[in-house]
Write a protein that holds these residues in place. Structure first.
Motif, short mmCIF file in Angstrom:
data_model
loop_
_atom_site.label_atom_id
_atom_site.label_comp_id
_atom_site.label_asym_id
_atom_site.label_seq_id
_atom_site.Cartn_x
_atom_site.Cartn_y
_atom_site.Cartn_z
N ARG A 95 0.84 -1.21 0.00
CA ARG A 95 0.00 0.00 0.00
C ARG A 95 0.87 1.25 0.00
O ARG A 95 0.58 2.22 -0.71
N MET A 102 2.10 1.69 -3.52
CA MET A 102 1.06 2.16 -4.44
C MET A 102 0.67 3.60 -4.14
O MET A 102 0.39 4.39 -5.06
N ASP A 103 0.66 3.97 -2.87
CA ASP A 103 0.37 5.37 -2.52
C ASP A 103 1.43 6.31 -3.09
O ASP A 103 1.12 7.40 -3.56
N CYS A 110 3.26 5.73 -5.77
CA CYS A 110 3.02 5.79 -7.22
C CYS A 110 1.88 6.76 -7.54
O CYS A 110 1.95 7.53 -8.50
N LEU A 111 0.84 6.72 -6.73
CA LEU A 111 -0.31 7.60 -6.93
C LEU A 111 0.09 9.06 -6.73
O LEU A 111 -0.24 9.94 -7.52
N GLN A 112 0.84 9.30 -5.67
CA GLN A 112 1.25 10.66 -5.33
C GLN A 112 2.19 11.25 -6.39
O GLN A 112 2.07 12.42 -6.77
N ASP A 139 -8.23 -4.04 -4.44
CA ASP A 139 -7.84 -2.69 -4.04
C ASP A 139 -7.09 -1.93 -5.14
O ASP A 139 -7.23 -0.71 -5.26
N TYR A 140 -6.28 -2.65 -5.94
CA TYR A 140 -5.38 -1.94 -6.85
C TYR A 140 -5.66 -2.17 -8.34
O TYR A 140 -5.11 -1.48 -9.18
N GLU A 163 -9.82 3.84 -6.98
CA GLU A 163 -8.94 4.69 -6.17
C GLU A 163 -7.54 4.79 -6.76
O GLU A 163 -6.90 5.84 -6.71
N TYR A 164 -7.05 3.70 -7.34
CA TYR A 164 -5.69 3.68 -7.89
C TYR A 164 -5.69 3.52 -9.41
O TYR A 164 -4.68 3.13 -9.99
N SER A 165 -6.79 3.85 -10.05
CA SER A 165 -6.91 3.63 -11.49
C SER A 165 -5.88 4.43 -12.29
O SER A 165 -5.42 3.99 -13.35
N VAL A 204 -2.84 4.90 -11.59
CA VAL A 204 -1.55 4.21 -11.59
C VAL A 204 -1.46 3.26 -12.78
O VAL A 204 -0.40 3.07 -13.36
#
Length: 216
Positions: free
Chosen positions: A18, A21-22, A24-26, A59-60, A65-67, A69
Motif C-alpha cells: 500500500r 502504491m500510494d 506511485c499515486l502521489q 484494491d489496486y 482509487e488507484y486507477s 496508476v
C-alpha cells in the motif's frame, strides 16, 4: 513501450505494498503489473494467502482509487516453499488459489545449485531433475529434482503440472466441504469431450477423509 512491474517484495506485506502504491499515486508513476512473492507459506495458511491476494486485486486493479496508476494484472513472480516442491497436492492447491484470486501469471521459485549454471552438462541435468533419487529435495535449495527421475522420467509433481495445464483454459467452479481438499474442475482436458476433476490434498499433516460433498 515498456511494461513496468513491481514492487516484487520477498514477503507478501500488504502495508508495504500500500505504501508503494500510494507513492506511485502521489508521484503520478505508472505501473502496469503489480508483482509479489508467495514464499514459505505453509499449507495451513493457504486460505489467508488467498484472502491477501484477493484484496490486492480488489484494491489496486478493480478499485477506481488507484486507477490512474494503471495496474491491469497481478503477478506472483515467485511462489512455493521447499517442503511443497515434491508434493503435487500442495502445488496444485496453491495454483488454484492464485487462479481464484485473480493472479494472471505465476512462476515457481527455484534456487538451483551453482553447478547448474555452468557449462557442465551433468550440472545442468541435476538442475532439471536428474539428481540422485535418494537425495532429499529439501537439501537442494529449490532445484527441480522433484520433476524428473535420474533417467528423465516424470515424477508425480510433473504430472500434476501437466494435468493442471491441460484443464487451465476450460476451468469451471468446484468446491469441497473438506477444508484440505482442493477440487480443480474443467470441462475439457487435452482431448475433446474429456472432462477433468483433480482432487488436491494439500496438507500432509492432516488425516484426509473422504469428503461428503464436492460441488461442480
Amino acid at each position: 513501450e515498456a511494461i513496468i512491474s513491481g514492487p516484487s517484495f520477498t514477503l507478501l506485506s500488504e502495508p508495504m505494498i500500500r505504501n508503494f502504491m500510494d507513492y506511485c499515486l502521489q508521484e503520478k508513476l505508472k505501473i502496469q503489473v503489480l508483482s509479489v512473492h508467495i514464499l514459505y507459506h505453509s499449507d495451513s495458511t493457504f486460505s489467508d494467502v488467498e484472502q491477501q491476494l484477493s484484496r490486492l486485486y480488489d484494491d489496486y486493479i478493480i478499485s477506481p482509487e488507484y486507477s490512474t496508476v494503471g495496474v491491469t494484472e497481478l503477478h506472483v513472480n515467485e511462489y512455493g516453499a521447499p517442503k511443497q516442491y515434491g508434493r503435487p497436492g500442495s502445488m496444485l492447491a496453491l495454483l488454484r488459489i492464485m487462479e481464484r484470486s485473480g493472479v494472471a501469471q505465476a512462476m515457481r521459485a527455484e534456487w538451483g545449485q551453482s553447478q547448474a549454471f555452468t557449462d557442465d552438462m551433468h550440472g545442468y541435468m541435476v538442475f532439471l531433475g536428474s539428481a540422485d533419487p535418494v537425495e532429499d529435495v529439501e537439501t537442494n535449495n529449490g532445484a527441480m529434482q522433484d520433476l524428473l527421475t535420474p533417467d528423465l522420467r516424470p515424477r508425480g509433481i510433473w504430472w500434476a503440472y501437466k494435468y493442471y495445464a491441460d484443464g487451465a483454459d476450460s476451468r469451471v467452479q468446484a468446491s469441497s466441504n473438506l477444508e484440505y481438499i482442493m477440487p480443480i474442475a474443467s470441462h475439457a482436458s487435452g482431448r475433446r469431450n474429456y472432462h477433468q476433476l483433480l482432487l488436491a490434498s494439500y496438507d500432509a499433516d492432516s488425516i484426509i477423509e473422504r469428503p461428503e460433498t464436492i460441488g461442480i
